[in-house]
Write a protein that holds these residues in place. Sequence first.
Motif, short mmCIF file in Angstrom:
data_model
loop_
_atom_site.label_atom_id
_atom_site.label_comp_id
_atom_site.label_asym_id
_atom_site.label_seq_id
_atom_site.Cartn_x
_atom_site.Cartn_y
_atom_site.Cartn_z
N GLY A 76 144.33 11.42 12.27
CA GLY A 76 145.42 12.24 12.02
C GLY A 76 147.00 11.64 12.17
O GLY A 76 148.06 12.32 11.74
N ASP A 77 146.99 10.56 12.23
CA ASP A 77 148.49 9.67 12.73
C ASP A 77 148.93 9.47 11.28
O ASP A 77 148.51 8.55 10.61
CB ASP A 77 148.23 8.54 13.75
CG ASP A 77 149.54 7.98 13.68
OD1 ASP A 77 150.44 8.75 13.79
OD2 ASP A 77 149.58 6.78 13.85
N LYS A 78 149.69 9.86 10.75
CA LYS A 78 150.54 9.74 9.55
C LYS A 78 151.34 8.81 9.50
O LYS A 78 151.43 8.07 8.19
CB LYS A 78 151.13 11.15 9.00
CG LYS A 78 149.97 12.24 9.05
CD LYS A 78 150.05 12.85 7.59
CE LYS A 78 149.26 14.29 7.65
NZ LYS A 78 148.04 14.14 7.86
N ALA B 99 148.71 5.19 6.76
CA ALA B 99 149.55 3.75 6.67
C ALA B 99 148.37 2.98 5.92
O ALA B 99 147.12 3.29 6.14
CB ALA B 99 149.99 3.06 7.92
N SER B 100 148.70 1.73 5.54
CA SER B 100 147.99 0.76 4.79
C SER B 100 146.92 0.41 5.99
O SER B 100 146.92 0.41 7.16
CB SER B 100 148.57 -0.46 4.35
OG SER B 100 149.16 -1.18 5.48
N ASP B 101 145.61 -0.04 5.55
CA ASP B 101 144.70 -0.49 6.43
C ASP B 101 145.09 -1.71 7.38
O ASP B 101 144.56 -1.64 8.47
CB ASP B 101 143.25 -0.95 5.57
CG ASP B 101 142.53 0.27 5.19
OD1 ASP B 101 143.01 1.53 5.53
OD2 ASP B 101 141.67 0.27 4.38
N GLY B 102 145.93 -2.66 6.67
CA GLY B 102 146.24 -3.48 7.63
C GLY B 102 147.14 -3.17 8.75
O GLY B 102 147.03 -3.89 9.79
N ASP B 103 147.65 -2.01 8.87
CA ASP B 103 148.48 -1.54 10.03
C ASP B 103 147.57 -0.72 11.05
O ASP B 103 147.92 -0.46 11.90
CB ASP B 103 149.47 -0.51 9.52
CG ASP B 103 150.67 -1.18 8.76
OD1 ASP B 103 150.86 -2.47 9.11
OD2 ASP B 103 151.23 -0.48 8.08
N ASN B 104 146.13 -0.39 10.48
CA ASN B 104 145.26 0.37 11.29
C ASN B 104 144.56 -0.62 12.12
O ASN B 104 143.20 -1.05 12.15
CB ASN B 104 144.57 1.02 10.29
CG ASN B 104 145.12 2.23 9.79
OD1 ASN B 104 146.16 2.74 10.19
ND2 ASN B 104 144.63 2.65 8.60
N ARG C 180 152.57 3.15 19.51
CA ARG C 180 152.86 2.38 18.38
C ARG C 180 153.33 1.21 18.95
O ARG C 180 153.60 1.06 20.26
CB ARG C 180 154.14 3.05 17.49
CG ARG C 180 153.49 4.31 16.80
CD ARG C 180 154.52 4.88 15.82
NE ARG C 180 154.25 6.21 15.46
CZ ARG C 180 153.20 6.85 15.25
NH1 ARG C 180 152.30 5.80 14.84
NH2 ARG C 180 153.07 7.94 14.86
N GLU C 181 153.69 0.04 18.11
CA GLU C 181 154.11 -1.20 18.64
C GLU C 181 155.54 -1.02 19.08
O GLU C 181 155.90 -1.60 20.07
CB GLU C 181 154.25 -1.82 17.24
CG GLU C 181 154.66 -3.45 17.45
CD GLU C 181 154.69 -4.31 16.36
OE1 GLU C 181 154.56 -5.20 16.16
OE2 GLU C 181 154.61 -3.64 15.08
N SER C 182 156.30 0.06 18.72
CA SER C 182 157.52 0.44 19.59
C SER C 182 157.29 1.23 20.67
O SER C 182 158.33 1.51 21.31
CB SER C 182 158.30 1.27 18.62
OG SER C 182 157.83 2.51 18.20
N ASP C 183 156.35 1.22 21.23
CA ASP C 183 155.90 1.97 22.58
C ASP C 183 156.02 3.58 22.54
O ASP C 183 155.84 4.15 23.37
CB ASP C 183 156.61 1.51 23.94
CG ASP C 183 156.40 0.11 23.98
OD1 ASP C 183 155.14 -0.22 24.05
OD2 ASP C 183 157.10 -0.78 24.46
#
Length: 159
Positions: free
Chosen positions: A46-48, A2-7, A70-73
């Motif tokens: 490895g988390d795509k 994912a985009s760096d902002g999500d990492n 994740r944010e969604s648990d």
Amino acid sequence: MASDGDNRLIDVILDESIGRSTPDVEHERAVAIFDLIEENSFYPVGDKAGGPYKLKLSLVESRLIFAIARESDEDVATHILSLAPFRRVVKDYFMICESYYEAIRSSTPSKIEAIDMGRRGLHNEGSQTLKERLGGKIEVDFNTARRLFTLVCVLHWRG
């Protein structure tokens, strides 16, 4: 990836296995968590699908458990990190912090500065060790490793 902002981490939870301590220690833990969430770079290798992520920390024997969701648990990964490689640096860090706080009360500015340089050096050493131990599991930048190491230290602090 994912985009760096999500990492990044958006939440850090201390499991009940961490235990509670004095109000001063609890305050330091809260500050360490706040600083970590405020600015970090965190990516489970490895988390795509990508983050942002939540991190739940637990202590089992002398191991730190990183449960990542994740944010969604939705669970992403769990990593176990032995704390044995950190014993010496954490012990030395606490000793030099005590010297630093004592020096603030009674020493010259040059002595305080010298002790502070040593304190920062130990903190950097612990941060680098943490970054290396997480290698291949969780990618973090050095500043995030510093904030995580601060949290590891306050998890050990009994007040």
